[in-house]
Design a protein around this motif. Sequence first.
Motif, short mmCIF file in Angstrom:
data_model
loop_
_atom_site.label_atom_id
_atom_site.label_comp_id
_atom_site.label_asym_id
_atom_site.label_seq_id
_atom_site.Cartn_x
_atom_site.Cartn_y
_atom_site.Cartn_z
N LYS A 32 0.48 -0.98 0.10
CA LYS A 32 -0.25 0.31 0.35
C LYS A 32 0.65 1.19 0.41
N LYS B 161 -6.46 -1.38 11.78
CA LYS B 161 -7.31 -2.05 10.74
C LYS B 161 -8.16 -1.84 10.08
N ASP B 162 -9.09 -1.89 10.22
CA ASP B 162 -10.67 -1.62 9.81
C ASP B 162 -10.17 0.14 9.13
N LYS C 260 -8.55 -0.85 5.83
CA LYS C 260 -9.37 -1.57 5.25
C LYS C 260 -10.48 -0.91 3.87
N GLN C 261 -10.92 0.01 5.15
CA GLN C 261 -12.33 0.58 4.24
C GLN C 261 -11.57 1.65 3.27
N LYS D 59 -8.90 0.91 1.53
CA LYS D 59 -8.40 0.53 0.09
C LYS D 59 -9.08 0.83 -0.74
#
Length: 173
Positions: free
Chosen positions: A3, A97-98, A101-102, A104
């Motif tokens: 990323k 991490k949430d 992930k959102q 991405k």
Amino acid sequence: MKKVIIAGVGVALLLGGGIYGMKTVSAAGNQSNVAATAPSTTASEHGNKSVNLSQYKDQIHQLNKLREDHLDLQKQLVEKQDQLLDLTQAAKTSGNKDKMKQAKPVRQQLTKLNREMKPLVKESNTERKALKVALKNGSASDQYNKLIATNQQINDKMKMISAELDQLISILK
């Protein structure tokens, strides 16, 4: 890590576009110096050049306005990327991490937009070269219109990138 590399490539593309914008501005500034040192032309040649400029005056103004908008958008994108860098670093260090992930799908959309912008910039460069040739031949109206349309598309893509960056910033806040 992947990323970070993708974000780095996106930043590099946008900064590269900023350098492109600076080169065109500096090149425009150097034209006056080149014209001042060029050998003098005859009165009839000078008269034809002024007619050429007056003939394309509105299109030249429109192109200049698009350049101004482009530079303003570049500045906004760099500021947003700087803010995004801080937010991304904070999210990674906090272990959230949430949020990552959102973010991405938004990052993937940014990558897609950057890929779509690359051929437009190349097309704009090609059209600028064709415009110079067309100006020498005396029929540049179509080339001006093509260049204006391409620059509008580039600015529209930049606005879309800006909106995606805003969305990414709101996710990571």
